[in-house]
Design a protein around this motif. Structure first.
Motif, PDB file in Angstrom:
ATOM      1  N   VAL A   6      -2.573   2.503 -11.853  1.00 54.04           N
ATOM      2  CA  VAL A   6      -2.802   1.069 -11.736  1.00 54.04           C
ATOM      3  C   VAL A   6      -4.277   0.793 -11.962  1.00 54.04           C
ATOM      4  O   VAL A   6      -5.128   1.558 -11.533  1.00 54.04           O
ATOM      5  N   THR A  22      -7.274  -0.655 -10.811  1.00 51.54           N
ATOM      6  CA  THR A  22      -7.700  -1.137  -9.498  1.00 51.54           C
ATOM      7  C   THR A  22      -9.020  -1.892  -9.547  1.00 51.54           C
ATOM      8  O   THR A  22      -9.545  -2.270  -8.510  1.00 51.54           O
ATOM      9  N   LEU A  58      -1.056  -9.707 -11.448  1.00 54.19           N
ATOM     10  CA  LEU A  58       0.211  -8.994 -11.435  1.00 54.19           C
ATOM     11  C   LEU A  58       1.165  -9.607 -12.440  1.00 54.19           C
ATOM     12  O   LEU A  58       1.303 -10.826 -12.508  1.00 54.19           O
ATOM     13  N   ASP A 118       5.839  -6.291 -11.991  1.00 52.92           N
ATOM     14  CA  ASP A 118       5.138  -5.486 -10.999  1.00 52.92           C
ATOM     15  C   ASP A 118       5.709  -5.690  -9.595  1.00 52.92           C
ATOM     16  O   ASP A 118       5.715  -4.774  -8.781  1.00 52.92           O
ATOM     17  N   TRP A 119       6.196  -6.885  -9.303  1.00 57.36           N
ATOM     18  CA  TRP A 119       6.641  -7.233  -7.960  1.00 57.36           C
ATOM     19  C   TRP A 119       7.750  -6.325  -7.429  1.00 57.36           C
ATOM     20  O   TRP A 119       7.625  -5.810  -6.313  1.00 57.36           O
ATOM     21  N   ILE A 167       6.298  -2.918  -6.560  1.00 56.88           N
ATOM     22  CA  ILE A 167       5.345  -2.921  -5.453  1.00 56.88           C
ATOM     23  C   ILE A 167       6.026  -3.260  -4.130  1.00 56.88           C
ATOM     24  O   ILE A 167       5.702  -2.678  -3.090  1.00 56.88           O
ATOM     25  N   SER A 211       8.107   1.060  -4.220  1.00 59.58           N
ATOM     26  CA  SER A 211       7.022   1.813  -3.577  1.00 59.58           C
ATOM     27  C   SER A 211       7.251   2.016  -2.085  1.00 59.58           C
ATOM     28  O   SER A 211       7.099   3.135  -1.589  1.00 59.58           O
ATOM     29  N   HIS A 262      -2.736   8.227  -2.621  1.00 55.93           N
ATOM     30  CA  HIS A 262      -3.187   6.959  -3.189  1.00 55.93           C
ATOM     31  C   HIS A 262      -4.566   7.126  -3.826  1.00 55.93           C
ATOM     32  O   HIS A 262      -4.833   6.567  -4.880  1.00 55.93           O
ATOM     33  N   TRP A 292      -8.432   3.603  -3.449  1.00 53.31           N
ATOM     34  CA  TRP A 292      -7.362   3.005  -2.644  1.00 53.31           C
ATOM     35  C   TRP A 292      -6.982   3.837  -1.426  1.00 53.31           C
ATOM     36  O   TRP A 292      -6.326   3.342  -0.510  1.00 53.31           O
ATOM     37  N   ASN A 331       3.254  -5.238   1.466  1.00 50.47           N
ATOM     38  CA  ASN A 331       3.067  -5.294   0.015  1.00 50.47           C
ATOM     39  C   ASN A 331       3.392  -6.679  -0.532  1.00 50.47           C
ATOM     40  O   ASN A 331       2.760  -7.142  -1.479  1.00 50.47           O
ATOM     41  N   CYS A 355       0.776  -8.982  -2.603  1.00 52.37           N
ATOM     42  CA  CYS A 355       1.059  -9.473  -3.962  1.00 52.37           C
ATOM     43  C   CYS A 355       0.831 -10.974  -4.044  1.00 52.37           C
ATOM     44  O   CYS A 355       0.289 -11.472  -5.040  1.00 52.37           O
TER      45      CYS A 355
END
Length: 122
Positions: free
Chosen positions: A10, A12, A19, A23-24, A27, A31, A67, A74, A110, A114
């Motif tokens: 990703v 960062t 986003l 991606d939603w 994430i 994830s 991460h 992250w 998350n 987002c």
């Protein structure tokens, strides 16, 4: 692990924190499910030999390290939330209940992250 599946790291950097619509689900749903299974598995392995609280902390540190390896910087950002997500494993004896509570908390975390990123782009 995601890099081995062909998913690129990703971006960062704060310059590109928008986003895309696709991606939603990854994430907010994928994830937390995958990471809860990783946290739970690591906790279960360590809790058989260590105190449950120490095992939860070490599992959080392990996933924070993952991460950090995947998206530099992250690991430190997600360490405190990961400690919260692993707390149910240390406090609850039933693995299924702990995984459900930790996973739902992770998904909610998350989700609002987002929303914040989408509403307040850099």
């Amino acid at each position: 692990m995601l890099q081995y599946l062909g998913i690129p790291p990703v971006d960062t950097s704060l310059a590109n924190n928008k986003l895309a619509g696709w991606d939603w689900p990854g994430i907010v749903l994928f994830s937390p499910l995958l990471e809860t299974l990783l946290l739970g598995g690591a906790f279960k392995l360590m809790a058989s030999r260590l105190d449950r609280r120490l095992a939860a902390l070490l599992a959080a540190l392990l996933l924070a390290g993952m991460h950090e390896w995947y998206a530099g910087g992250w690991g430190w950002v997600v360490l405190a939330p990961l400690c919260v997500f692993t707390a149910p494993f240390a406090l609850t004896r039933r693995f299924r209940d702990a995984a459900l509570l930790g996973g739902l908390t992770h998904a909610f975390h998350n989700f609002y992250a987002c929303i914040l990123i989408s509403w307040f782009p850099a």
